[in-house]
Design a protein around this motif. Structure first.
Motif, short mmCIF file in Angstrom:
data_model
loop_
_atom_site.label_atom_id
_atom_site.label_comp_id
_atom_site.label_asym_id
_atom_site.label_seq_id
_atom_site.Cartn_x
_atom_site.Cartn_y
_atom_site.Cartn_z
N VAL A 181 -63.71 -31.77 58.93
CA VAL A 181 -63.78 -33.11 59.51
C VAL A 181 -63.92 -33.03 61.02
CG1 VAL A 181 -62.52 -35.28 59.87
CG2 VAL A 181 -62.45 -34.16 57.63
N ASP A 182 -64.94 -33.70 61.55
CA ASP A 182 -65.15 -33.77 62.99
C ASP A 182 -64.53 -35.03 63.58
OD1 ASP A 182 -66.67 -31.39 62.94
OD2 ASP A 182 -68.48 -32.51 62.43
N THR A 183 -64.77 -36.16 62.93
CA THR A 183 -64.23 -37.44 63.39
C THR A 183 -64.39 -38.46 62.28
OG1 THR A 183 -64.32 -39.08 65.19
CG2 THR A 183 -66.41 -38.24 64.39
N TYR A 184 -63.92 -39.68 62.52
CA TYR A 184 -64.03 -40.73 61.51
C TYR A 184 -63.96 -42.09 62.19
CZ TYR A 184 -59.01 -39.77 62.03
OH TYR A 184 -57.76 -39.51 62.55
N THR A 185 -64.41 -43.10 61.47
CA THR A 185 -64.36 -44.46 62.01
C THR A 185 -62.93 -44.96 62.04
OG1 THR A 185 -64.77 -45.35 59.79
CG2 THR A 185 -66.69 -45.01 61.21
N THR A 186 -62.70 -46.01 62.82
CA THR A 186 -61.35 -46.54 62.98
C THR A 186 -60.72 -46.93 61.64
OG1 THR A 186 -61.95 -47.39 65.16
CG2 THR A 186 -59.96 -48.28 64.16
N ASP A 187 -61.52 -47.51 60.77
CA ASP A 187 -60.99 -47.92 59.47
C ASP A 187 -61.03 -46.79 58.44
OD1 ASP A 187 -63.67 -47.72 58.92
OD2 ASP A 187 -63.91 -49.81 58.24
N ARG A 188 -61.50 -45.61 58.85
CA ARG A 188 -61.58 -44.41 58.00
C ARG A 188 -62.47 -44.60 56.78
NH1 ARG A 188 -57.55 -40.24 58.68
NH2 ARG A 188 -56.13 -40.71 60.40
N SER A 189 -63.42 -45.51 56.89
CA SER A 189 -64.34 -45.71 55.76
C SER A 189 -65.47 -44.68 55.78
CB SER A 189 -64.93 -47.12 55.80
OG SER A 189 -65.70 -47.31 56.99
N LYS A 190 -65.78 -44.12 56.97
CA LYS A 190 -66.82 -43.10 57.10
C LYS A 190 -66.31 -41.93 57.92
CE LYS A 190 -70.82 -46.16 56.58
NZ LYS A 190 -72.11 -46.62 57.17
N TYR A 191 -66.76 -40.75 57.53
CA TYR A 191 -66.35 -39.51 58.18
C TYR A 191 -67.56 -38.71 58.64
CZ TYR A 191 -61.40 -39.75 56.85
OH TYR A 191 -60.07 -40.10 56.74
N GLN A 192 -67.48 -38.17 59.85
CA GLN A 192 -68.47 -37.18 60.27
C GLN A 192 -67.90 -35.81 59.98
OE1 GLN A 192 -70.72 -37.47 64.01
NE2 GLN A 192 -70.27 -35.30 64.36
N VAL A 193 -68.65 -35.02 59.23
CA VAL A 193 -68.20 -33.68 58.85
C VAL A 193 -69.26 -32.66 59.23
CG1 VAL A 193 -66.84 -34.59 56.92
CG2 VAL A 193 -69.20 -33.82 56.52
N THR A 194 -68.87 -31.40 59.27
CA THR A 194 -69.80 -30.29 59.40
C THR A 194 -69.63 -29.39 58.19
OG1 THR A 194 -69.81 -30.31 61.83
CG2 THR A 194 -70.45 -28.26 60.76
N PHE A 195 -70.73 -29.06 57.55
CA PHE A 195 -70.68 -28.19 56.38
C PHE A 195 -70.55 -26.75 56.86
CE2 PHE A 195 -72.90 -32.01 54.88
CZ PHE A 195 -72.05 -32.35 53.83
N VAL A 196 -69.43 -26.13 56.54
CA VAL A 196 -69.04 -24.86 57.17
C VAL A 196 -69.85 -23.66 56.71
CG1 VAL A 196 -66.69 -25.68 57.58
CG2 VAL A 196 -67.21 -24.43 55.47
N ASP A 197 -70.60 -23.80 55.62
CA ASP A 197 -71.42 -22.69 55.15
C ASP A 197 -72.88 -22.82 55.58
OD1 ASP A 197 -69.32 -21.32 53.67
OD2 ASP A 197 -69.40 -23.03 52.31
#
Length: 218
Positions: A94-110
């Protein structure tokens, strides 16, 4: 991904990518954000087979599954996330997320690529998927800099590298420098019997300059 080397805030932790000690080894480029920010996988057959098998098992585990109630991972947490483009489950951080946590920015580690996914496309990372270390190695292309007057890499240079280093093409990586979080590498095509350097092709295309030409004597 670089952020995958950080300890997770809670839950399972994945090991850093295993980097060969040699100064030359085979790679495939799995993500290019620009010449100074790209990711490679080391061409080591055992880990590649293990990754393929693990992705298949994650699909069996999570396809058709229901979201986990109240699952709201924090920044730095490892999890499983469904990639928005191919709808396949992969390991992510997890990189970050919206205030309401409805969406997440992620990085795929592989693979090193980022994505924004709904929280309904996240799952806790089962222990069985933590044995393999992260496979995406953060790198920069050695020996080049953006053209004079440009503070960052242009879009055309990124598109050029993506065309010249597709995921189905193996390349030779020659290490110019290394730190805990980054490899500085030359990428070389060797399939034709002669060494063809991506940095030289980038310079010849007018999309970069040799970093040595940027040195100024005072």
């Amino acid at each position: 991904a670089a952020s995958s080397s950080q300890a997770a805030a809670c839950g399972p932790v994945l090991a850093r990518p295993v980097i060969p000690r040699e100064d030359e080894f085979g790679v495939i480029v799995v993500d290019v954000r620009n010449a100074g920010d790209l990711h490679v996988q080391i061409m080591e057959s055992e880990s590649v087979r293990a990754l393929t098998a693990m992705i298949g098992k994650m699909g069996s585990e999570f396809n058709g599954s229901q979201p986990v109630p109240d699952f709201q991972p924090e920044k730095g947490d490892f999890c499983c996330a469904r990639f928005s483009q191919d709808r396949t489950w992969y390991r992510a951080v997890v990189d970050t997320y919206t205030t309401d946590r409805s969406k997440y920015q992620v990085t795929f580690v592989d693979f090193g690529n980022p994505d924004v996914v709904p929280v309904t496309d996240l799952r806790p990372l089962p222990e069985q998927f933590t044995e393999l270390p992260c496979l995406a190695v953060p790198c920069c292309l050695a020996g080049v800099q953006p053209k004079p007057g440009e503070l960052s890499w242009c879009k055309e240079s990124t598109e050029f590298l993506r065309r010249e280093a597709p995921m189905d093409r193996s390349l030779l990586a020659r290490v110019w420098g290394r730190s805990d979080d980054l490899l500085c590498i030359d990428l070389v095509e060797t399939s034709s019997g002669e060494d063809i350097f991506l940095r030289k092709k980038l310079i010849a295309a007018g999309l970069a300059v040799d970093e040595n030409e940027c040195l100024v004597d005072f």
